[in-house]
Write an enzyme that holds these catalytic residues in place. Structure first.
Site, mmCIF file in Angstrom:
data_model
loop_
_atom_site.group_PDB
_atom_site.id
_atom_site.type_symbol
_atom_site.label_atom_id
_atom_site.label_comp_id
_atom_site.label_asym_id
_atom_site.label_seq_id
_atom_site.Cartn_x
_atom_site.Cartn_y
_atom_site.Cartn_z
ATOM 1 N N SER A 6 0.880 -1.010 0.095
ATOM 2 C CA SER A 6 0.177 -0.291 -0.089
ATOM 3 C C SER A 6 1.090 1.391 0.144
ATOM 4 O O SER A 6 1.981 1.808 0.624
ATOM 5 C CB SER A 6 -0.926 -0.466 1.461
ATOM 6 O OG SER A 6 -1.448 1.055 1.037
ATOM 7 N N HIS A 31 -0.624 -1.239 -4.320
ATOM 8 C CA HIS A 31 -2.505 -0.719 -3.202
ATOM 9 C C HIS A 31 -2.563 0.572 -3.794
ATOM 10 O O HIS A 31 -1.415 0.610 -2.686
ATOM 11 C CB HIS A 31 -2.104 -2.108 -2.259
ATOM 12 C CG HIS A 31 -3.597 -2.078 -1.764
ATOM 13 N ND1 HIS A 31 -5.327 -2.349 -1.860
ATOM 14 C CD2 HIS A 31 -4.614 -0.627 -0.696
ATOM 15 C CE1 HIS A 31 -5.692 -2.214 -1.219
ATOM 16 N NE2 HIS A 31 -5.209 -1.588 -0.302
ATOM 17 N N ASP A 33 -5.022 3.218 -1.764
ATOM 18 C CA ASP A 33 -5.954 3.696 -0.896
ATOM 19 C C ASP A 33 -6.504 5.289 -1.231
ATOM 20 O O ASP A 33 -6.147 5.622 -1.043
ATOM 21 C CB ASP A 33 -5.525 3.183 0.164
ATOM 22 C CG ASP A 33 -5.387 1.835 0.752
ATOM 23 O OD1 ASP A 33 -6.521 1.300 0.768
ATOM 24 O OD2 ASP A 33 -4.101 1.818 1.136
ATOM 25 N N MET A 35 -9.199 7.428 0.060
ATOM 26 C CA MET A 35 -10.452 7.830 1.006
ATOM 27 C C MET A 35 -10.726 8.660 0.495
ATOM 28 O O MET A 35 -10.132 10.215 0.191
ATOM 29 C CB MET A 35 -9.553 7.556 2.270
ATOM 30 C CG MET A 35 -8.917 6.510 2.895
ATOM 31 S SD MET A 35 -7.888 6.581 4.454
ATOM 32 C CE MET A 35 -6.626 5.363 4.243
ATOM 33 N N HIS A 64 -8.453 0.383 -4.042
ATOM 34 C CA HIS A 64 -8.928 0.635 -2.552
ATOM 35 C C HIS A 64 -9.728 1.682 -2.804
ATOM 36 O O HIS A 64 -9.817 2.260 -1.887
ATOM 37 C CB HIS A 64 -8.198 -0.040 -1.493
ATOM 38 C CG HIS A 64 -9.152 -0.186 -0.300
ATOM 39 N ND1 HIS A 64 -8.294 -0.973 0.382
ATOM 40 C CD2 HIS A 64 -10.587 -0.111 -0.299
ATOM 41 C CE1 HIS A 64 -9.883 -1.183 1.415
ATOM 42 N NE2 HIS A 64 -10.663 -1.052 1.160
ATOM 43 N N MET A 66 -12.081 3.320 -0.660
ATOM 44 C CA MET A 66 -13.476 3.961 0.433
ATOM 45 C C MET A 66 -13.771 5.176 0.474
ATOM 46 O O MET A 66 -13.331 6.210 1.555
ATOM 47 C CB MET A 66 -11.865 4.333 1.788
ATOM 48 C CG MET A 66 -11.643 2.016 2.485
ATOM 49 S SD MET A 66 -9.579 2.567 3.156
ATOM 50 C CE MET A 66 -8.783 2.914 1.822
ATOM 51 N N MET A 135 -10.945 -6.345 5.215
ATOM 52 C CA MET A 135 -10.673 -5.920 5.878
ATOM 53 C C MET A 135 -9.878 -6.391 6.637
ATOM 54 O O MET A 135 -10.747 -7.048 8.123
ATOM 55 C CB MET A 135 -11.135 -4.562 5.943
ATOM 56 C CG MET A 135 -11.653 -3.377 5.056
ATOM 57 S SD MET A 135 -9.562 -2.826 4.234
ATOM 58 C CE MET A 135 -8.940 -2.475 5.316
ATOM 59 N N ASP A 173 -6.426 -7.293 3.421
ATOM 60 C CA ASP A 173 -5.814 -5.650 4.356
ATOM 61 C C ASP A 173 -6.201 -5.153 5.319
ATOM 62 O O ASP A 173 -6.572 -5.333 5.628
ATOM 63 C CB ASP A 173 -6.387 -5.117 2.991
ATOM 64 C CG ASP A 173 -5.711 -3.343 2.344
ATOM 65 O OD1 ASP A 173 -4.584 -3.250 4.114
ATOM 66 O OD2 ASP A 173 -6.346 -2.478 2.547
HETATM 67 C C1 DX5 Z 1 -6.308 0.603 5.101
HETATM 68 C C2 DX5 Z 1 -5.672 0.901 3.723
HETATM 69 C C3 DX5 Z 1 -4.681 -0.550 4.132
HETATM 70 C C4 DX5 Z 1 -3.162 -0.285 4.963
HETATM 71 C C5 DX5 Z 1 -2.609 -1.112 4.695
HETATM 72 O O1 DX5 Z 1 -7.335 1.972 4.693
HETATM 73 O O2 DX5 Z 1 -6.749 0.564 2.948
HETATM 74 O O3 DX5 Z 1 -4.209 -0.689 3.101
HETATM 75 O O4 DX5 Z 1 -2.894 1.656 3.752
HETATM 76 O O5 DX5 Z 1 -1.578 -0.859 5.564
HETATM 77 P P1 DX5 Z 1 -0.874 -1.732 7.061
HETATM 78 O O6 DX5 Z 1 -0.026 -2.976 6.490
HETATM 79 O O7 DX5 Z 1 0.118 -0.300 7.646
HETATM 80 O O8 DX5 Z 1 -1.586 -1.838 8.476
HETATM 81 ZN ZN ZN Z 2 -6.605 -0.627 1.833
#
Ligand code: DX5
Ligand code: ZN
Length: 213
Positions: A6, A31, A33, A35, A64, A66, A135, A173
């Site tokens: 990520s 990956h 993220d 948000m 991903h 969110m 998750m 994840d």
């Molecule tokens: C959390 C994200 C993850 C996160 C993973 O909301 O979806 O992808 O960044 O990071 P680690 O491996 O540090 O938990």
């Molecule tokens: Zn993620």
């Protein structure tokens, strides 16, 4: 085991360098993220940054979402040709329609389940998606502690996939590291996302990725 680091744990001041580093270090997917500050209490990146990540990457993107308005964000990120776009089942009234839309754009659709969401919720969507992301932390931040009940969920999801006689990858994840990877592998997980473990490993990114594989 495929590994999708990520970029949330990357240095955003040197993002192109840090994307190249995971690609050179042997990752399988990058990956990303996304948000929106509404679905989760954090705000990350939009299309301008994803464009830069895509240009720096030699591996396919795994986006991903969110966010609250999934369909709007699918349109924003489709031009960067990700391999996967995953969205949270908790935030989608019409998941089947959105899955069809993602596939019609030439992108592999995936569903995401928060830690509390039972896998049975998505039984009748399993034929339609290429991947389910479980998750193992509450979405919103990197560096959180792994929630162990995801192992039981992965075993249950694998059984459900076999019961439906379909093909669907399982991704996990959050909080993944070299301590929990064996249990994830034994549970039938195909792909792990790892942010802080990969980017903050004392022996470097390539060693971190190799230790997960
Ligand atoms: C959390 C994200 C993850 C996160 C993973 O909301 O979806 O992808 O960044 O990071 P680690 O491996 O540090 O938990
Ligand atoms: Zn993620």
């Amino acid at each position: 085991m495929r590994v999708a680091p990520s970029i949330l744990s990357a240095d955003f001041g040197n993002l192109a360098h840090d994307v190249q580093a995971i690609c050179d270090g042997g990752c399988d997917l990058v990956h990303v993220d996304v948000m929106d500050g509404h679905f989760v209490p954090n705000l990350t990146i939009g299309p301008v940054v994803v464009d830069a990540v895509n240009k720096a990457s030699t591996k396919p993107l795994d986006i991903h979402l969110m966010v609250e308005n999934n369909s709007f964000f699918v349109d924003l990120f489709a031009p960067y040709n990700p391999e996967f776009i995953s969205f949270h089942i908790e935030e989608e009234k019409h998941p089947h329609r959105l899955i069809q839309k993602i596939r019609s754009l030439g992108i592999r659709p995936a569903l995401v389940l928060n830690p509390h969401t039972p896998v049975e919720t998505i039984e009748f969507l399993l034929e339609d998606v290429d991947m389910v992301l479980l998750m193992s932390v509450n979405p919103g931040f990197g560096g959180q502690t792994f929630i162990p009940s995801v192992i039981e969920k992965a075993i249950g999801l694998k059984a459900l996939i076999e019961k439906r006689d379909t093909e669907c990858l399982i991704e996990v994840d959050g909080g993944v590291n070299d301590k929990n990877i064996k249990a994830l592998c034994d549970a039938g997980v195909d792909i792990v996302v790892a942010g802080s473990f990969v980017y903050k490993h004392p022996q470097g990114i390539a060693t971190a990725i190799a230790s997960l594989k």
